[in-house]
Motif scaffolding. Structure first.
Motif: not given
Length: 283
Positions: A114-138
Motif C-alpha cells: 500500500e502506497r503511503e500518502e503524505l500526511d500534512l499534519e505530519e509534514w508540518g512537524k517535519i518542516e519545523t524540524g527542518i527549520l531547526e536543523a537550518i538554524e543549528s547550521l546557522q
C-alpha cells in the motif's frame, strides 16, 4: 559579522509511528549547490525545501539527508486475502496436499504494498524540524565566523605593522638609490653635468616613488577591517578588497629596488595569501 560556509545542523522529529533524524551539512562553494535525499513519501515537498534552504543559507555546497526509523511493527505490505482464498480453492480442486497454503503464497498478487500518502499534519512537524536543523547550521556558521574574523583582524594588523616598516624604510631606500647611482657613474670614470645628473636622478626617483601606493594600501587595510563589522557577511566583497591590497603590495615590490623593502614585501605577500585562503570559506 563574518559567517563561515562550513556548518552542520541536526534535528530529530518524533512522530507516532516513526522517528526522523534530519542532518544538513554545508561546505564552501562559489555558488549555491543543494543536494537533498528525500524518502519517497516526502518527495513532493523537495522543491519547497530546496527553496527554503536557498533563502536561508544563500551560498555553499549543501547536503540534506533524512533517516527514518520505524517505531511500530506495522508494515505497508498486506496479504490480499481474497486472492489467497481463491488460489487455495482452485488448488484444492486439482491437488489435495497439506502445503497448498505455501504454494498459494508464492503465486502472483498475493502480497500487495500500500502506497503511503503524505500526511500534512505530519509534514508540518517535519518542516519545523527542518527549520531547526537550518538554524543549528546557522549558529555553527556564526561560531566558525567569529574565529575567522579574529584571524583576519590579526593578519590585517600584521600587514599594517609591516606597512609602517616599509614607510620607515622608504627614506633610506631613496638615499641608497641615489648613492648607488653616483657610485656606478664614478666607477665608469665619466664626467657628467651635475645639473643634468640631478634632473635625471629626480626623474628616476619619481618613477620609484611609492607615496600613492602607501596611501591606497593604508586605505584598503582600513576598509577591510571596517567590512568585518558590517551586519551581513560578504566574503566576495572582502575578496575584492584583498585583490586591491595585493595589487598595491605588488606595485611597491616592483618599485622597491631595495633589498630590505623587498624582503618586507615578500612577508606581506605571504600574509595576504593566508587571508585569501581563509576567504574561500567565508559566506
Amino acid at each position: 559579522m563574518i559567517k563561515s560556509m562550513t556548518g552542520y545542523g541536526k534535528s530529530i522529529i518524533q512522530l507516532e509511528t516513526k522517528k526522523i533524524s534530519l542532518e544538513i551539512k554545508s561546505l564552501n562553494s562559489k555558488n549555491l549547490d543543494i543536494n537533498t535525499r528525500f524518502p519517497g513519501v516526502y518527495k513532493e515537498k523537495e522543491i519547497d525545501v530546496r527553496k527554503l534552504i536557498a533563502n536561508s543559507l544563500v551560498r555553499g555546497k549543501i547536503d540534506m539527508s533524512f533517516y527514518i526509523e520505524s517505531t511500530t511493527v506495522e508494515t505497508s505490505t498486506k496479504i490480499n486475502k481474497e486472492i489467497v482464498a481463491n488460489y487455495i480453492k482452485q488448488l484444492e480442486e486439482i491437488h489435495k496436499e497439506s502445503d497448498i497454503l505455501s504454494i498459494a503464497m508464492r503465486l502472483p498478487d498475493v502480497l500487495k504494498t500500500e502506497r503511503e500518502e503524505l500526511d500534512l499534519e505530519e509534514w508540518g512537524k517535519i518542516e519545523t524540524g527542518i527549520l531547526e536543523a537550518i538554524e543549528s547550521l546557522q549558529e555553527y556558521r556564526l561560531s566558525e565566523g567569529k574565529e575567522l574574523r579574529n584571524d583576519f583582524e590579526d593578519r590585517i594588523k600584521t600587514l599594517q605593522r609591516k606597512l609602517e616598516e616599509v614607510i620607515e624604510l622608504d627614506s633610506d631606500r631613496l638615499e641608497q638609490v641615489r648613492i648607488r647611482l653616483k657610485k656606478s657613474i664614478k666607477e665608469l670614470e665619466q664626467n657628467v653635468d651635475e645639473n643634468r645628473f640631478e634632473q635625471e636622478l629626480i626623474y628616476y626617483l619619481e618613477k620609484l616613488d611609492i607615496t600613492e601606493e602607501k596611501v591606497r594600501l593604508t586605505n584598503h587595510l582600513d576598509y577591510f577591517l571596517q567590512e568585518l563589522d558590517v551586519k551581513v557577511s560578504n566574503g566576495k566583497k572582502l575578496g575584492f578588497i584583498s585583490q586591491e591590497i595585493g595589487r598595491e603590495i605588488n606595485t611597491i615590490g616592483s618599485k622597491a629596488n631595495f633589498a630590505p623593502m623587498q624582503k618586507m614585501v615578500v612577508e606581506m605577500k605571504d600574509e595576504l595569501e593566508k587571508i585569501k585562503e581563509q576567504l574561500l570559506n567565508v559566506l
